[in-house]
Design an enzyme around this catalytic site. Structure first.
Site, short mmCIF file in Angstrom:
data_model
loop_
_atom_site.label_atom_id
_atom_site.label_comp_id
_atom_site.label_asym_id
_atom_site.label_seq_id
_atom_site.Cartn_x
_atom_site.Cartn_y
_atom_site.Cartn_z
N PRO A 245 0.83 -1.21 0.00
CA PRO A 245 0.00 0.00 0.00
C PRO A 245 0.86 1.26 0.00
O PRO A 245 2.06 1.21 0.32
CB PRO A 245 -0.81 -0.12 1.31
CG PRO A 245 -0.71 -1.55 1.69
CD PRO A 245 0.61 -2.04 1.17
N GLU A 468 -24.60 9.59 18.45
CA GLU A 468 -23.28 9.10 18.85
C GLU A 468 -23.38 8.24 20.09
O GLU A 468 -22.63 7.27 20.25
CB GLU A 468 -22.33 10.28 19.08
CG GLU A 468 -22.10 11.16 17.86
CD GLU A 468 -21.60 10.39 16.66
OE1 GLU A 468 -20.97 9.32 16.82
OE2 GLU A 468 -21.84 10.84 15.53
N HIS A 471 -24.19 4.72 18.98
CA HIS A 471 -23.00 3.97 18.54
C HIS A 471 -22.23 3.43 19.74
O HIS A 471 -21.84 2.25 19.78
CB HIS A 471 -22.08 4.89 17.73
CG HIS A 471 -22.55 5.18 16.35
ND1 HIS A 471 -22.85 4.20 15.44
CD2 HIS A 471 -22.77 6.35 15.71
CE1 HIS A 471 -23.23 4.74 14.30
NE2 HIS A 471 -23.21 6.06 14.44
N ASP A 542 -22.69 5.59 7.94
CA ASP A 542 -22.96 4.31 8.59
C ASP A 542 -23.62 3.34 7.61
O ASP A 542 -23.24 2.17 7.52
CB ASP A 542 -23.88 4.51 9.80
CG ASP A 542 -23.29 5.50 10.81
OD1 ASP A 542 -22.05 5.54 10.90
OD2 ASP A 542 -24.05 6.21 11.47
#
Length: 697
Positions: A245, A468, A471, A542
């Site tokens: 990468p 939040e 989550h 999300d």
């Protein structure tokens, strides 16, 4: 011996440039300027012995006063040159007017004055009148041929053309350093590193990459001690391809090879072969290998080789002449063609090995591919040690903690974090860099710049806080979700709030782990629906993450019962060039339906988890509204210790190595993002850098 050292010291090399050790190249343009000024001066130079200009009336007055000894008339120029008598030269009125000669130190013997008359006939009559009268004037008529002026007028254009032609030829041949180097356009642009112009980078400067360093060290060792390998019949690889990468240190590793090998090292980029003129690329390849063979043993390093090494026959119009393919053909011939290529080793670097031509990566050309992967935990710690050396840090900076906070970060990312932390500390007028500066640097790089002046209404702020908090709550209440670091509702970059996780560094990921992470990603939208009875656009990132992850589970990883143990992923990369899917329309409908079912099941499960813990969700959201940033300890105070803590600790236990080598206390070994996840865009937290959840309203 002393004389040779003196010559070597005075030799012009890039290393002693600017240190007084080299002689500056001579600039010949001032010579051209002197020649031009001389030509102009000769053209305008006055050959009249330094005579002064007067009028025809003044001349008549001089004749009447008997001050003129004789006159020379230039018939073809209508000019009269006057010479005075010795008595007249003694008069004060002429002492200031008569010029002294330019070269001689003797008095000016004439002509002393000159003037231009308009009519020849009238002037001749006046001269005859003065010569026959009392003045007895002497005169003579001549014709002057301007040989110099005529010759100069003929030669000057030719001289100018020759000078311009020489200047252009010098520029085109590369002497002037200009862009139009026509005669050297087929020459190689490789930068040569040898004993006089060597790089100082060594393997000690390369942190981590132990496996890659071991393989390239073998090449360096062969160049230094070839008998060690040739005595038992071994042959050194013709070439080595560094694959990995971006930012993992492929070019740095090549520089270290140049510093360690002590042999001529030619470095250039794949784009250096590409030019608008046909045949230039192939010519530069031939010239490069010719130079390398002349100085064998030597090493050639081609960075970003995919610029010329792409698979042939892809995207080329029928019947067209592809200059890139011609360059690649020449490179293939030089690396392993009919002619011998003894003593020349080719190193190349790319992060797109899947698009390279098969003939280029076969044994005999690039015999081995060296994978330069993203650094693991212990390797990140070594990289931090390298980049923290020039920084002034205090005792609060824990390098092991920083290494754990940066999973999936490359060496370039870590260097950027160290530099950003120093900039943040300097911005705050600190004398040293502290731990919080590094944490702020990680937030700045991943989430973006903090936006303190963003206008957000109270209702939007509350929705963001519950999003939040959702989550954070779900990630705490499910078994395999990534451990939470902190939750914030401070806007950063394009996100209005973010939940920061620390992804587990694991080798493989199970279906249960992926489903738990999908639930954690859907926790924000589920919290909005439970609290406000409606949802917003804040869950865009999300939903994108969950959708890509579900498609990867169904169509690539074989983690769906209905589709079965089938993967439609093509690791060769050839599918990039086709427009058809590797499955039927009926299968596509089945995949879509299974993805929809999987995501909906995860969402319903998330709703159930949050409904059972609604009071604690509200407590967490209110605390987030008050503090704006909460950490793992705050969640533990609200939800208590995770019931899965002991099970996870047992699963993460690492057994000691059987070979008896020393093992460090590492939680889990990190895995690079697989090609399948890159292709599908799957954002599974398996093998991936910690990313904030963006809330876009």
């Amino acid at each position: 011996m002393a004389e040779e050292q003196k010559k070597q010291k005075n030799k012009f090399t890039p290393s002693n440039l600017g240190k007084g050790g080299g002689k500056k190249p001579t600039n010949y343009y001032w010579i051209y300027a002197i020649i031009g000024v001389a030509i102009i001066g000769l053209q305008l130079f006055n050959f009249d012995g330094g005579s002064s200009n007067i009028t025809e009336k003044e001349f008549e007055q001089m004749v009447q006063n008997n001050h003129v000894e004789y006159v020379v008339v230039v018939k073809n120029k209508n000019i009269a040159r006057v010479t005075l008598t010795e008595e007249a030269l003694k008069l004060d009125e002429y002492k200031q007017k008569v010029k002294a000669p330019l070269i001689s130190t003797t008095p000016n013997k004439g002509p002393h004055f000159s003037f231009e008359f308009l009519s020849q006939d009238g002037f001749y009559e006046e001269l005859k009148k003065y010569s026959n009268g009392d003045h007895k004037l002497k005169y003579k008529v001549i014709t002057e041929e301007d040989w110099f002026g005529g010759l100069l007028g003929l030669l000057l254009p030719i001289i100018l053309i020759v000078v311009v032609w020489m200047f252009l030829m010098k520029r085109m041949s590369g002497g002037g350093g200009g862009a139009g180097q026509i005669f050297s356009i087929g020459k190689s642009k490789a930068q040569l590193f040898d004993k006089e112009n060597a790089t100082k980078t060594t393997f000690e400067d390369v942190a981590g990459l132990e496996g890659a360093k071991e393989e390239v060290q073998e090449i360096v060792d062969f160049l230094k001690k070839p008998q060690k390998y040739t005595n038992i019949g071994a042959k050194i690889p013709r070439g080595a391809l560094l694959v990995g990468p971006p930012g993992t240190g492929k070019t740095l590793l090549a520089r270290a090879v140049a510093g360690e090998a002590k042999v001529p090292f030619y470095s250039l980029s794949g784009s250096d072969f590409v030019e608008m003129f046909v045949g230039v690329g192939a010519s530069r390849v031939r010239d490069l290998f010719k130079q390398a063979k002349d100085k064998a043993p030597s090493i050639i390093f081609i960075d970003e080789i995919d610029a010329i090494g792409r698979a042939r026959g892809k995207g080329t119009a029928q019947g067209s002449n592809d200059e890139r393919e011609n360059t690649l053909n020449q490179l293939l011939t030089e690396m392993d063609g009919f002619g011998t290529n003894t003593g020349v080793i080719v190193l190349a670097a790319t992060n797109r090995a899947d698009v390279l031509d098969r003939a280029l990566v076969r044994p005999g050309r690039f015999d081995r591919q060296i994978h330069v992967d993203l650094p693991e935990l212990n390797e990140r710690e070594e990289i931090f040690n390298v980049h923290l050396k020039p920084l002034k840090i205090d005792d609060s900076v824990d390098i092991k903690f920083l290494a754990r906070q940066t999973p999936g970060f490359s060496g370039a990312d870590i260097a950027n974090i160290c530099n950003e932390a120093a900039l943040i500390a300097a911005r705050k007028n600190k004398k040293i860099v502290q731990r919080q500066d590094f944490l702020d640097a990680v937030d700045r790089i991943i989430g973006g710049l903090e936006k303190k002046n963003k206008l957000i209404s109270d209702h939007e702020r509350k929705a963001i806080a519950y999003h939040e908090a959702g989550h954070a709550a779900v990630s705490w209440l499910v078994k395999y979700a990534s451990p939470l670091v902190k939750v914030t509702i401070i806007p950063r970059g394009r996100s209005l709030g973010a939940a920061w996780y620390l992804p587990e560094e694991r080798q493989i990921t199970t279906k249960e782990q992926l489903l738990d992470e999908m639930c954690a990603a859907l926790g924000g939208r589920a919290a909005e629906e439970i609290t406000f009875g409606k949802v917003s656009t804040g869950a865009l990132s999300d939903l994108e993450k969950v959708t890509k992850q579900a498609y990867a589970m169904v169509s690539m990883y074989g983690l769906n019962d209905k589709i079965g143990n089938i993967s439609f992923y093509d690791s060769s990369g050839q599918s990039d060039y086709t427009f058809s899917k590797p499955y039927s329309e009926k299968t596509a409908e089945t995949i879509d339906e299974e993805v929809r079912t999987m995501v909906e099941a995860a969402y319903q499960r998330t709703l159930g988890i949050l409904k059972e813990n609604k009071e604690m969700l509200s407590t967490l959201a209110e605390q987030l509204l008050e503090k704006e940033v909460i950490f793992r300890d705050d969640l533990e105070a609200i939800f208590g210790v995770s019931k899965f803590a002991d099970e996870l600790k047992e699963e993460k236990k690492i057994s000691p190595k059987k070979n008896g080598t020393k093992t460090e206390d590492i939680k889990a070994k990190e895995t690079v993002i697989s090609d399948a996840e890159k292709k599908s865009g799957s954002e599974s937290n398996n093998d991936q850098k910690d990313q904030p959840t963006e809330d876009k309203v």
